[in-house]
Design an enzyme around this catalytic site. Structure first.
Site, PDB file in Angstrom:
ATOM      1  N   LEU A 136      25.987 -23.311 -26.323  1.00 57.73           N
ATOM      2  CA  LEU A 136      26.686 -24.195 -25.570  1.00 57.73           C
ATOM      3  C   LEU A 136      26.661 -25.573 -26.163  1.00 57.73           C
ATOM      4  O   LEU A 136      25.664 -26.334 -26.454  1.00 57.73           O
ATOM      5  CB  LEU A 136      26.370 -24.364 -24.276  1.00 57.73           C
ATOM      6  CG  LEU A 136      26.343 -22.964 -23.387  1.00 57.73           C
ATOM      7  CD1 LEU A 136      25.861 -23.209 -21.906  1.00 57.73           C
ATOM      8  CD2 LEU A 136      27.762 -22.428 -23.377  1.00 57.73           C
ATOM      9  N   LYS A 193      21.088 -24.137 -15.766  1.00 56.95           N
ATOM     10  CA  LYS A 193      20.508 -23.933 -17.121  1.00 56.95           C
ATOM     11  C   LYS A 193      18.953 -23.686 -17.086  1.00 56.95           C
ATOM     12  O   LYS A 193      18.277 -24.538 -17.006  1.00 56.95           O
ATOM     13  CB  LYS A 193      21.014 -25.164 -18.008  1.00 56.95           C
ATOM     14  CG  LYS A 193      20.792 -24.639 -19.461  1.00 56.95           C
ATOM     15  CD  LYS A 193      21.475 -25.506 -20.466  1.00 56.95           C
ATOM     16  CE  LYS A 193      21.325 -24.925 -21.729  1.00 56.95           C
ATOM     17  NZ  LYS A 193      20.206 -24.422 -22.290  1.00 56.95           N
ATOM     18  N   LYS A 246      22.973 -31.609 -19.433  1.00 50.97           N
ATOM     19  CA  LYS A 246      21.408 -31.549 -19.603  1.00 50.97           C
ATOM     20  C   LYS A 246      20.774 -33.035 -18.766  1.00 50.97           C
ATOM     21  O   LYS A 246      21.502 -34.025 -18.544  1.00 50.97           O
ATOM     22  CB  LYS A 246      21.061 -31.969 -21.044  1.00 50.97           C
ATOM     23  CG  LYS A 246      21.621 -31.025 -22.037  1.00 50.97           C
ATOM     24  CD  LYS A 246      20.827 -29.566 -21.997  1.00 50.97           C
ATOM     25  CE  LYS A 246      19.562 -29.476 -22.507  1.00 50.97           C
ATOM     26  NZ  LYS A 246      19.721 -29.153 -23.906  1.00 50.97           N
ATOM     27  N   ARG A 288      18.382 -13.192 -28.679  1.00 54.57           N
ATOM     28  CA  ARG A 288      19.462 -13.954 -29.342  1.00 54.57           C
ATOM     29  C   ARG A 288      19.232 -14.083 -30.809  1.00 54.57           C
ATOM     30  O   ARG A 288      20.298 -14.032 -31.461  1.00 54.57           O
ATOM     31  CB  ARG A 288      19.563 -15.514 -28.575  1.00 54.57           C
ATOM     32  CG  ARG A 288      20.550 -16.140 -29.441  1.00 54.57           C
ATOM     33  CD  ARG A 288      20.919 -17.466 -28.497  1.00 54.57           C
ATOM     34  NE  ARG A 288      22.123 -18.069 -29.001  1.00 54.57           N
ATOM     35  CZ  ARG A 288      21.875 -18.954 -29.972  1.00 54.57           C
ATOM     36  NH1 ARG A 288      20.687 -19.358 -30.669  1.00 54.57           N
ATOM     37  NH2 ARG A 288      22.925 -19.649 -30.587  1.00 54.57           N
ATOM     38  N   GLU A 333      18.912 -15.026 -19.141  1.00 53.10           N
ATOM     39  CA  GLU A 333      17.690 -15.542 -19.489  1.00 53.10           C
ATOM     40  C   GLU A 333      16.604 -14.898 -18.898  1.00 53.10           C
ATOM     41  O   GLU A 333      16.512 -14.823 -17.710  1.00 53.10           O
ATOM     42  CB  GLU A 333      17.750 -16.951 -18.782  1.00 53.10           C
ATOM     43  CG  GLU A 333      17.142 -17.940 -19.608  1.00 53.10           C
ATOM     44  CD  GLU A 333      17.683 -18.731 -20.869  1.00 53.10           C
ATOM     45  OE1 GLU A 333      18.840 -18.270 -21.192  1.00 53.10           O
ATOM     46  OE2 GLU A 333      17.306 -19.704 -21.250  1.00 53.10           O
ATOM     47  N   ALA A 380       0.935  -1.256   0.226  1.00 53.86           N
ATOM     48  CA  ALA A 380      -0.006  -0.021   0.000  1.00 53.86           C
ATOM     49  C   ALA A 380       0.979   1.372   0.072  1.00 53.86           C
ATOM     50  O   ALA A 380       0.540   2.053  -0.644  1.00 53.86           O
ATOM     51  CB  ALA A 380      -0.879  -0.190   1.231  1.00 53.86           C
ATOM     52  N   GLU A 381       1.927   1.171   0.707  1.00 50.36           N
ATOM     53  CA  GLU A 381       2.925   2.315   0.838  1.00 50.36           C
ATOM     54  C   GLU A 381       3.713   2.555  -0.583  1.00 50.36           C
ATOM     55  O   GLU A 381       3.864   3.617  -1.281  1.00 50.36           O
ATOM     56  CB  GLU A 381       4.012   2.167   1.789  1.00 50.36           C
ATOM     57  CG  GLU A 381       4.824   3.146   2.094  1.00 50.36           C
ATOM     58  CD  GLU A 381       4.368   4.413   2.648  1.00 50.36           C
ATOM     59  OE1 GLU A 381       5.078   5.346   2.706  1.00 50.36           O
ATOM     60  OE2 GLU A 381       3.219   4.395   2.938  1.00 50.36           O
TER      61      GLU A 381
HETATM   62  O1  I6G Z   1      26.419 -19.293 -17.770  1.00 54.70           O
HETATM   63  C1  I6G Z   1      25.142 -19.707 -18.455  1.00 54.70           C
HETATM   64  C2  I6G Z   1      24.000 -20.046 -17.542  1.00 54.70           C
HETATM   65  C3  I6G Z   1      22.897 -20.670 -18.194  1.00 54.70           C
HETATM   66  C4  I6G Z   1      25.040 -19.652 -19.707  1.00 54.70           C
HETATM   67  C5  I6G Z   1      23.914 -20.279 -20.341  1.00 54.70           C
HETATM   68  C6  I6G Z   1      22.822 -20.446 -19.627  1.00 54.70           C
HETATM   69  O2  I6G Z   1      21.665 -20.984 -20.241  1.00 54.70           O
HETATM   70  C7  I6G Z   1      20.390 -20.863 -19.540  1.00 54.70           C
HETATM   71  N1  I6G Z   1      23.713 -20.104 -21.576  1.00 54.70           N
HETATM   72  C8  I6G Z   1      24.661 -19.694 -22.527  1.00 54.70           C
HETATM   73  C9  I6G Z   1      24.487 -19.550 -23.832  1.00 54.70           C
HETATM   74  C10 I6G Z   1      25.863 -19.265 -21.865  1.00 54.70           C
HETATM   75  N2  I6G Z   1      25.935 -19.166 -20.630  1.00 54.70           N
HETATM   76  C11 I6G Z   1      27.161 -18.791 -22.791  1.00 54.70           C
END
Ligand code: I6G
Length: 388
Positions: free
Chosen positions: A91, A123, A322, A144, A181, A42-43
């Site tokens: 990457l 990631k 991944k 990008r 991101e 509210a502030e």
């Molecule tokens: O340092 C990074 C963290 C997360 C990244 C990254 C990332 O993707 C979500 N993606 C790239 C393309 C790069 N560093 C260079």
């Protein structure tokens, strides 16, 4: 934090407006970057309205960085192309422990090092963007794109409240291009989809699609109502300050500038350190407030990064590790019915075996006849299998 004073030290409109902006910026930073709100809503609203009133009475006092100026009024007909002077690379990926051990060995061999130090991060499953700050002011934001040319999404990005319009602290450079991101937190995604349902609008398939769709709105007023977040993780152009000597120091500096940096990061040594980080994050993945599809390892020292250089379109000093995909495509081979102990009949899809989320899937329930009709599932179709 200094105690909050309800009254500005002055009633002069220019000074009062500057004080209000500083208070609102501080409240935004506490709320959106630190996740530690201190000023009651509210502030905040009261101060915001007062600033809006002063600015409408004295339009000459409006600055582009004012918290009132996040949402521009104009929809555009398209996004202008932006050339990335420093390409936005992707990457290389690794999936298995062996991939990670091989990555570390390649790196250690080139560097003639016994044990390499790495910066480990998450990631995020979002969209990469580049934020250009000149003398501390956000002047442009670009997607990008193909890595060489992206799209100008400045008006939309200005609506993301964790992204500072003005950098803070005493180490603000003449030019810095912050890369990171844009993403949507899980709870924000659920809320957005609930809102879409109520409005009988199309729901988004996942937080990433919701983030991408929200950032690419031609009308920034729509983006402003979409709960987007941001984490910084990389750098493009830099001028007027020396490049930090390590990746972890770069991220610490970003924190000082008031940029959001994810706290889930660590520096480790060697392949064992990388694999421990991966396991630790894998265990807490489900409880994180945002979706990630893996972790990222970077050689921490910049001088070592430079010695490693690039292969084709990706840095040799970094790797994305991944998680197994949770979605895969396969063929619907047959539909049969399963009769349960109670006599309940369930249609089941027989699938061409597919590896998804770490297991091989050969069958999937279709729940009931309505669901088969709704999905319009037919033998021979190519289907997407998602592990839930
Ligand atoms: O340092 C990074 C963290 C997360 C990244 C990254 C990332 O993707 C979500 N993606 C790239 C393309 C790069 N560093 C260079």
């Amino acid at each position: 934090m200094a105690p909050h004073t309800a009254q500005a030290p002055t009633d002069q409109p220019a000074e009062r407006a500057a004080w209000l902006r500083a208070e609102l910026d501080r409240a935004n930073y506490q709320y959106y970057v630190l996740d530690q709100p201190e000023l009651p809503d509210a502030e905040y609203d009261r101060l915001f309205l007062e600033l809006q009133r002063i600015e409408s009475e004295h339009p000459d006092l409006i600055t582009p960085e004012s918290p009132t100026q996040r949402v521009g009024g104009q929809a555009s007909s398209g996004f202008a192309p932006v050339h990335h002077a420093v390409p936005m690379l992707s990457l290389n990926n690794g999936f298995t422990d062996e991939d990670i051990v091989a990555f570390d060995k390649r790196v250690a061999d080139v560097l003639h090092s016994e044990s390499v130090e790495y910066a480990c991060e998450l990631k995020f499953d979002g969209l990469a963007i580049a934020l250009r700050y000149e003398n501390g002011r956000l002047v442009r934001a670009a997607t990008r794109g193909d890595g060489a040319t992206g799209e100008d999404v400045t008006q939309n990005v200005r609506t993301i409240r964790s992204i500072p319009l003005k950098l803070k602290g005493d180490r603000v450079p003449r030019l810095v291009e912050v890369r990171g991101e844009v993403l949507m937190f899980k709870r924000d995604f659920e809320r957005l989809n609930a809102r879409q349902r109520e409005a009988e609008q199309r729901e988004f398939a996942n937080p990433r699609n919701a983030a991408a769709g929200s950032l690419r709105q031609l009308d920034p007023r729509i983006t402003a109502h979409r709960p987007l977040s941001f984490f910084s993780y990389g750098i493009g152009e830099l001028d007027g300050i020396e490049m930090p000597g390590t990746h972890s120091a770069l991220l610490d500096w970003y924190g000082e500038l008031g940029l959001p940096v994810c706290a889930e990061r660590a520096t480790v040594n060697g392949a064992q350190g990388l694999l421990e980080f991966f396991r630790r994050i894998g265990e807490k993945r489900k409880s994180l407030p945002y979706e990630i599809d893996g972790v990222v390892y970077k050689v921490n020292r910049r001088e070592e990064q430079d010695r490693l250089g690039f292969v084709s379109r990706a840095p040799r000093f970094a790797l994305a590790h991944k998680f197994p995909a949770e979605e895969a495509m396969t063929e619907l081979l047959d539909i049969y019915v399963n009769v349960g102990r109670t006599g309940a009949i369930t249609p089941v899809a027989r699938l061409k075996p597919v590896f998804v989320g770490g297991v091989t899937v050969t069958n999937a329930t279709l729940h009931n006849e309505d669901e088969v009709r709704r999905k319009d599932a037919r033998i021979g179709d190519t289907v997407v299998v998602r592990r839930a």
